[in-house]
Design an enzyme around this catalytic site. Structure first.
Site, PDB file in Angstrom:
ATOM      1  N   LYS A 212     -40.473  77.263   8.250  1.00 53.72           N
ATOM      2  CA  LYS A 212     -39.053  76.916   8.365  1.00 53.72           C
ATOM      3  C   LYS A 212     -38.207  77.549   7.259  1.00 53.72           C
ATOM      4  O   LYS A 212     -38.680  77.795   6.165  1.00 53.72           O
ATOM      5  CB  LYS A 212     -38.880  75.393   8.294  1.00 53.72           C
ATOM      6  CG  LYS A 212     -39.459  74.641   9.471  1.00 53.72           C
ATOM      7  CD  LYS A 212     -38.659  74.957  10.715  1.00 53.72           C
ATOM      8  CE  LYS A 212     -39.088  74.174  11.923  1.00 53.72           C
ATOM      9  NZ  LYS A 212     -38.632  72.815  11.978  1.00 53.72           N
TER      10      LYS A 212
ATOM     11  N   CYS B 261       1.629  68.298  18.987  1.00 50.69           N
ATOM     12  CA  CYS B 261       2.890  67.687  18.620  1.00 50.69           C
ATOM     13  C   CYS B 261       3.943  68.456  19.404  1.00 50.69           C
ATOM     14  O   CYS B 261       3.952  69.684  19.390  1.00 50.69           O
ATOM     15  CB  CYS B 261       3.092  67.860  17.113  1.00 50.69           C
ATOM     16  SG  CYS B 261       4.797  67.787  16.601  1.00 50.69           S
TER      17      CYS B 261
ATOM     18  N   LEU C 111     -45.598  73.689  17.787  1.00 53.52           N
ATOM     19  CA  LEU C 111     -46.116  74.399  16.617  1.00 53.52           C
ATOM     20  C   LEU C 111     -46.136  73.481  15.411  1.00 53.52           C
ATOM     21  O   LEU C 111     -45.259  72.630  15.247  1.00 53.52           O
ATOM     22  CB  LEU C 111     -45.219  75.599  16.290  1.00 53.52           C
ATOM     23  CG  LEU C 111     -45.253  76.786  17.246  1.00 53.52           C
ATOM     24  CD1 LEU C 111     -44.104  77.733  16.944  1.00 53.52           C
ATOM     25  CD2 LEU C 111     -46.587  77.516  17.126  1.00 53.52           C
TER      26      LEU C 111
ATOM     27  N   LYS D 147     -38.225  82.265  15.126  1.00 51.94           N
ATOM     28  CA  LYS D 147     -38.347  81.098  16.001  1.00 51.94           C
ATOM     29  C   LYS D 147     -36.954  80.819  16.565  1.00 51.94           C
ATOM     30  O   LYS D 147     -36.111  80.207  15.922  1.00 51.94           O
ATOM     31  CB  LYS D 147     -38.856  79.888  15.219  1.00 51.94           C
ATOM     32  CG  LYS D 147     -39.104  78.670  16.086  1.00 51.94           C
ATOM     33  CD  LYS D 147     -39.881  77.628  15.300  1.00 51.94           C
ATOM     34  CE  LYS D 147     -40.252  76.441  16.161  1.00 51.94           C
ATOM     35  NZ  LYS D 147     -39.095  75.644  16.560  1.00 51.94           N
TER      36      LYS D 147
ATOM     37  N   TYR E  32     -43.033  85.506  24.523  1.00 52.94           N
ATOM     38  CA  TYR E  32     -43.887  85.649  23.338  1.00 52.94           C
ATOM     39  C   TYR E  32     -45.318  85.189  23.554  1.00 52.94           C
ATOM     40  O   TYR E  32     -46.069  85.043  22.619  1.00 52.94           O
ATOM     41  CB  TYR E  32     -43.262  84.918  22.146  1.00 52.94           C
ATOM     42  CG  TYR E  32     -42.747  83.525  22.446  1.00 52.94           C
ATOM     43  CD1 TYR E  32     -43.610  82.508  22.827  1.00 52.94           C
ATOM     44  CD2 TYR E  32     -41.387  83.242  22.322  1.00 52.94           C
ATOM     45  CE1 TYR E  32     -43.139  81.237  23.080  1.00 52.94           C
ATOM     46  CE2 TYR E  32     -40.903  81.970  22.585  1.00 52.94           C
ATOM     47  CZ  TYR E  32     -41.787  80.971  22.963  1.00 52.94           C
ATOM     48  OH  TYR E  32     -41.322  79.717  23.224  1.00 52.94           O
TER      49      TYR E  32
ATOM     50  N   TYR F 240     -22.075 101.224  35.703  1.00 51.50           N
ATOM     51  CA  TYR F 240     -23.079 100.246  36.111  1.00 51.50           C
ATOM     52  C   TYR F 240     -22.522  99.364  37.226  1.00 51.50           C
ATOM     53  O   TYR F 240     -23.161  99.144  38.249  1.00 51.50           O
ATOM     54  CB  TYR F 240     -23.495  99.392  34.906  1.00 51.50           C
ATOM     55  CG  TYR F 240     -24.504  98.322  35.260  1.00 51.50           C
ATOM     56  CD1 TYR F 240     -24.092  97.067  35.690  1.00 51.50           C
ATOM     57  CD2 TYR F 240     -25.861  98.567  35.204  1.00 51.50           C
ATOM     58  CE1 TYR F 240     -25.000  96.091  36.056  1.00 51.50           C
ATOM     59  CE2 TYR F 240     -26.785  97.604  35.568  1.00 51.50           C
ATOM     60  CZ  TYR F 240     -26.350  96.369  35.984  1.00 51.50           C
ATOM     61  OH  TYR F 240     -27.241  95.413  36.349  1.00 51.50           O
ATOM     62  N   ASP F 241     -21.290  98.874  37.035  1.00 46.84           N
ATOM     63  CA  ASP F 241     -20.670  98.018  38.048  1.00 46.84           C
ATOM     64  C   ASP F 241     -20.536  98.750  39.378  1.00 46.84           C
ATOM     65  O   ASP F 241     -20.699  98.170  40.441  1.00 46.84           O
ATOM     66  CB  ASP F 241     -19.266  97.561  37.589  1.00 46.84           C
ATOM     67  CG  ASP F 241     -19.370  96.563  36.450  1.00 46.84           C
ATOM     68  OD1 ASP F 241     -20.477  96.018  36.252  1.00 46.84           O
ATOM     69  OD2 ASP F 241     -18.361  96.343  35.757  1.00 46.84           O
TER      70      ASP F 241
ATOM     71  N   GLU G 298     -42.590  86.398  14.287  1.00 42.71           N
ATOM     72  CA  GLU G 298     -41.450  86.442  15.220  1.00 42.71           C
ATOM     73  C   GLU G 298     -40.428  85.414  14.780  1.00 42.71           C
ATOM     74  O   GLU G 298     -40.801  84.377  14.254  1.00 42.71           O
ATOM     75  CB  GLU G 298     -41.919  86.070  16.647  1.00 42.71           C
ATOM     76  CG  GLU G 298     -42.953  86.994  17.222  1.00 42.71           C
ATOM     77  CD  GLU G 298     -43.728  86.367  18.382  1.00 42.71           C
ATOM     78  OE1 GLU G 298     -43.363  85.253  18.828  1.00 42.71           O
ATOM     79  OE2 GLU G 298     -44.699  86.981  18.823  1.00 42.71           O
TER      80      GLU G 298
ATOM     81  N   CYS H  16       5.721  65.129  11.260  1.00 39.12           N
ATOM     82  CA  CYS H  16       7.139  64.982  11.611  1.00 39.12           C
ATOM     83  C   CYS H  16       7.402  63.700  12.400  1.00 39.12           C
ATOM     84  O   CYS H  16       8.550  63.425  12.762  1.00 39.12           O
ATOM     85  CB  CYS H  16       7.610  66.177  12.419  1.00 39.12           C
ATOM     86  SG  CYS H  16       6.950  66.183  14.096  1.00 39.12           S
TER      87      CYS H  16
ATOM     88  N   ASP I 121     -34.007  79.311  18.603  1.00 33.17           N
ATOM     89  CA  ASP I 121     -33.720  77.947  19.024  1.00 33.17           C
ATOM     90  C   ASP I 121     -33.178  77.951  20.445  1.00 33.17           C
ATOM     91  O   ASP I 121     -31.999  78.149  20.687  1.00 33.17           O
ATOM     92  CB  ASP I 121     -32.678  77.354  18.070  1.00 33.17           C
ATOM     93  CG  ASP I 121     -32.840  75.858  17.980  1.00 33.17           C
ATOM     94  OD1 ASP I 121     -33.777  75.318  18.603  1.00 33.17           O
ATOM     95  OD2 ASP I 121     -32.020  75.225  17.297  1.00 33.17           O
TER      96      ASP I 121
ATOM     97  N   CYS J 215       8.837  70.833  14.182  1.00 29.98           N
ATOM     98  CA  CYS J 215       7.954  70.120  13.240  1.00 29.98           C
ATOM     99  C   CYS J 215       7.735  70.996  12.007  1.00 29.98           C
ATOM    100  O   CYS J 215       7.331  72.158  12.126  1.00 29.98           O
ATOM    101  CB  CYS J 215       6.621  69.818  13.923  1.00 29.98           C
ATOM    102  SG  CYS J 215       5.347  69.237  12.808  1.00 29.98           S
TER     103      CYS J 215
ATOM    104  N   CYS K 153       2.911  62.612  15.480  1.00 28.97           N
ATOM    105  CA  CYS K 153       2.492  63.691  14.588  1.00 28.97           C
ATOM    106  C   CYS K 153       2.536  63.195  13.140  1.00 28.97           C
ATOM    107  O   CYS K 153       3.548  62.643  12.710  1.00 28.97           O
ATOM    108  CB  CYS K 153       3.429  64.889  14.755  1.00 28.97           C
ATOM    109  SG  CYS K 153       3.218  66.156  13.499  1.00 28.97           S
TER     110      CYS K 153
HETATM  111  S1  IVH Z   1     -45.239  80.177  20.182  1.00 28.23           S
HETATM  112  C1  IVH Z   1     -48.861  77.976  21.397  1.00 28.23           C
HETATM  113  N1  IVH Z   1     -43.246  81.709  19.430  1.00 28.23           N
HETATM  114  O1  IVH Z   1     -40.846  76.671  19.406  1.00 28.23           O
HETATM  115  C2  IVH Z   1     -47.687  78.553  20.756  1.00 28.23           C
HETATM  116  N2  IVH Z   1     -42.738  79.468  20.051  1.00 28.23           N
HETATM  117  O2  IVH Z   1     -42.278  74.187  18.268  1.00 28.23           O
HETATM  118  C3  IVH Z   1     -46.489  78.240  21.503  1.00 28.23           C
HETATM  119  N3  IVH Z   1     -40.355  78.922  19.973  1.00 28.23           N
HETATM  120  O3  IVH Z   1     -42.116  75.137  22.265  1.00 28.23           O
HETATM  121  C4  IVH Z   1     -45.232  78.589  20.893  1.00 28.23           C
HETATM  122  N4  IVH Z   1     -39.659  80.905  19.306  1.00 28.23           N
HETATM  123  O4  IVH Z   1     -40.189  76.744  22.626  1.00 28.23           O
HETATM  124  C5  IVH Z   1     -43.598  80.486  19.844  1.00 28.23           C
HETATM  125  N5  IVH Z   1     -41.607  83.227  18.779  1.00 28.23           N
HETATM  126  C6  IVH Z   1     -41.953  81.993  19.199  1.00 28.23           C
HETATM  127  C7  IVH Z   1     -41.000  80.961  19.406  1.00 28.23           C
HETATM  128  C8  IVH Z   1     -41.442  79.705  19.824  1.00 28.23           C
HETATM  129  C9  IVH Z   1     -39.301  79.678  19.643  1.00 28.23           C
HETATM  130  C10 IVH Z   1     -40.290  77.493  20.396  1.00 28.23           C
HETATM  131  C11 IVH Z   1     -41.076  77.230  21.656  1.00 28.23           C
HETATM  132  C12 IVH Z   1     -42.042  76.134  21.302  1.00 28.23           C
HETATM  133  C13 IVH Z   1     -41.508  75.588  20.037  1.00 28.23           C
HETATM  134  C14 IVH Z   1     -42.673  75.103  19.197  1.00 28.23           C
END
Ligand code: IVH
Length: 671
Positions: free
Chosen positions: A317, A429, A85, A117, A228, A38-39, A115, A414, A119, A434, A411
């Protein structure tokens, strides 16, 4: 064809091929060529474009490497609000969510797309006639920041769409920019090594990287993206469901959430949540729940939204892995290399089934960043098998009256001088004698993968050091049975066993010895490479740092660790004394002709019973083979241990031979 036409055609061909391999690698996770290959393609294209800059196209894979400097981020008004959300913490709340929808659509049956969520950081991207033209952060939901240059550097994002979406004139998609946990950890290690402060979590790392003014920096950060949501399409896209939309994303080259699933009803969606919660620590990215979304777009239309969130989606959650507690005391541990590592003793709390009474604080910078002091209330987190850490300080009025924490000037073990080497975050240290360091180093020296001295456990080591029977590794070999028998809780028989184990370890060889010496950055693998290169300690002692750095697989960091170690007279003296008591200072090297795995590429997956990953890699490399991280058609063998991952499936699909542990052992021991 004229020459220029030929060059243009060649450039287009290279771009097409590279994009194809990006798609295989990043979207399908099914590469067909090796990284080196690839490189090579990539460099060819770069060279061609350097010679003919007029042929560079904005969507060329070379352009995602950034380089442009945005003066400031221009505001971008979103075409429609980027909503957040609604949340649910329990199954009951999820059932209420569906009940609310049923009040609006009483006769409807809902299926859901679930899906993870992830972070990260919400972004909105615009493609015009299939070309990526703009990327913006979520901002306050109405107006975000223009980070087009930085988004361009994200490798798994196509700069040009293919498939169904490429034909639509104007497309706006939304998704999440994030960092895989492994990539985040590596980034932090690299930053810390360069003397810069690391990020607190993958989300911050993604946000900090995306909001760089200089996109060359962003380009070096391991950012990833998933999409998404199709927020706009002109002319309208012909999709009836979210699932169809995601399928069109995939076909167009847009990466979608790993693990997205179509669930036929709410119970199936709840089961998906349960399953993901169980696998949470193994997912590879930070997530605090799953998103349930009504699949049918016409139903979504009817359900509409509140001012904050859509009524057709909710974040379910996971149970919190965080809890509040109070710091009783900040204590300092002294490691094998003299690193002073602060940790906090906290009021015991239970998090996800385990009682936590101690958390790491990493280093002095982290304490300053968090501004935590003894007595403070803190939020702590336990994720996976990672040591619990402090997420943040919980504000309380008493905080200001508590003394700020300072690293000790001496330290704690020692009383030696404690200092912070220039350019490093870690305090050390500087007393190599030590006792705390000696204990850790001696334990490491005798550990299974180093000199493998059975019975040399913590209780014995503590006494040997405290009674000053051992001051360095060589002293170990001068210990008589009587001296060992005088240790507490060591009967004559055990003393004899230990004596024999110590004496018996003299023949382990140069690789294990080098690893056992605990030289900074010299792990098992580097030790093996050094031993194979030089064959004897005598030759290694004569090598210069430059020579060492030039060994394939070693690099400047290990070489400088080696150089610093050898520059100290005491270290050379210990080596001399070890030689004098008969510790073997040589290694049988494998001659080039015997490197029977030369040219063979291996991928390791799953847990092996008799080897650590590092050991397996060492065996392979020693015999001339190479270990890579992803399976392609060019892979010669996949070695699969217990619970192999997706690499096993990749091997099956690509027809790559899979070796179990027994077959692997046979392959390397025959030789
Ligand atoms: S849908 C109108 N799908 O969570 C619906 N959000 O608290 C819009 N996020 O601002 C969001 N994974 O940044 C959606 N599979 C997912 C997500 C997702 C992470 C984040 C997104 C959003 C926040 C909502």
């Amino acid at each position: 064809m004229t020459d220029l036409k030929k060059v243009r055609a060649k450039g287009e061909e290279l771009r097409r091929v590279i994009r194809h391999h990006d798609y295989l690698y990043y979207v399908l996770a099914r590469p067909e060529i090796s990284d080196t290959e690839y490189d090579r393609l990539f460099n060819k294209l770069k060279q061609l474009e350097e010679q003919h800059p007029e042929l560079i196209t904005p969507d060329s894979p070379t352009q995602r490497v950034g380089g442009e400097v945005a003066e400031r981020f221009a505001p971008v008004e979103h075409s429609s609000r980027m909503l957040s959300l609604d949340n649910a913490a329990t199954e009951e709340e999820i059932r209420e969510f569906e009940a609310r929808m049923k009040r609006i659509l009483p006769d409807a049956a809902f299926n859901y797309v679930c899906e993870p969520k992830i972070d990260g950081l919400g972004v909105a991207l615009v493609y015009q006639s299939g070309q990526f033209v703009r990327g913006a952060t979520r901002g306050d939901g109405r107006v975000g920041e223009d980070v087009t240059h930085n988004i361009r550097t994200i490798r798994n994002l196509p700069k040009a769409l293919r498939g169904p979406l490429a034909r639509i004139e104007h497309v706006e998609v939304r998704g999440e920019v994030f960092m895989w946990k492994a990539a985040f950890q590596k980034l932090n290690r690299d930053l810390e090594e360069a003397g810069e402060a690391g990020f607190a979590n993958p989300r911050n790392a993604a946000a900090g990287s995306l909001r760089q003014k200089d996109s060359r920096i962003t380009a070096k950060r391991p950012l990833d993206i998933v999409l998404y949501q199709l927020a706009a399409a002109t002319p309208a896209a012909p999709f009836a469901t979210h699932w169809e939309t995601l399928e069109a994303f995939s076909k167009s080259g847009l990466p979608v959430s790993p693990g997205a699933r179509l669930c036929s009803d709410l119970d199936v969606a709840i089961a998906y949540h349960r399953e993901m919660e169980k696998r949470r620590d193994k997912l590879g990215y930070e997530t605090d729940g799953v998103v349930l979304k009504v699949n049918r777009l016409d139903q979504r239309q009817t359900l509409g939204m509140t001012t904050h969130h859509p009524r057709w989606a909710i974040a379910f959650k996971f149970k919190s892995q965080q809890a509040q507690t109070r710091i009783q005391r900040i204590v300092i541990n002294v490691g094998r290399t003299g690193a002073l590592t602060p940790s906090a003793e906290v009021d015991p709390v239970e998090i996800a089934g385990a009682t936590i009474s101690r958390t790491t604080l990493h280093n002095a910078d982290e304490i300053a960043r968090l501004d935590v002091r003894e007595g403070d209330l803190v939020l702590i987190e336990r994720a996976g098998d990672v040591i619990p850490h402090v997420v943040e300080r919980v504000p309380d009025p008493e905080h200001e009256s508590r003394p700020r924490f300072e690293m000790p000037a001496r330290c704690p073990v020692c009383n030696g001088h404690a200092y912070r080497p220039e350019g490093e975050v870690v305090w050390r240290c500087d007393n190599a004698a030590c006792p705390a360091q000696l204990k850790e180093r001696l334990l490491h020296f005798g550990s299974r993968r180093a000199m493998d001295i059975e019975h040399l456990g913590e209780a014995v080591v503590n006494q040997l050091i405290d009674r000053e029977l051992v001051k360095d590794f060589a002293d170990l070999y001068h210990l008589e049975v009587e001296a060992l028998a005088s240790l507490e809780r060591l009967a004559q028989k055990s003393a004899t066993n230990l004596y024999e184990a110590i004496q018996g370890s003299r023949g382990r060889g140069l690789t294990r010895l080098l690893f056992g010496l605990g030289i900074r950055y010299v792990g098992e693998h580097a030790a093996m490479l050094l031993a194979q290169q030089y064959g004897s300690m005598e030759k290694l002692l004569e090598a210069t740092e430059e020579e060492i750095a030039a060994i394939y697989g070693i690099g400047p960091r290990i070489a400088s660790g080696m150089g610093q170690f050898l520059a100290q007279k005491e270290n050379r003296r210990v080596i001399e004394r070890l030689g004098a008591v008969g510790v073997r200072m040589t290694e049988e090297t494998v001659a080039v002709g015997e490197k029977v795995l030369a040219g063979k590429t291996f991928v390791l997956t799953g847990a092996l019973e008799n080897f650590s990953r590092d050991e397996a890699r060492t065996f392979i490399t020693r015999l001339g083979g190479r270990v890579t991280s992803s399976v392609s058609k060019k892979t010669d063998y996949v070695v699969a241990g217990k619970d192999p991952g997706s690499k096993y499936d990749d091997a099956q699909r690509l027809g790559v031979p899979v070796l179990d542990e027994a077959a692997f052992k046979e392959l390397i021991s025959e030789k």
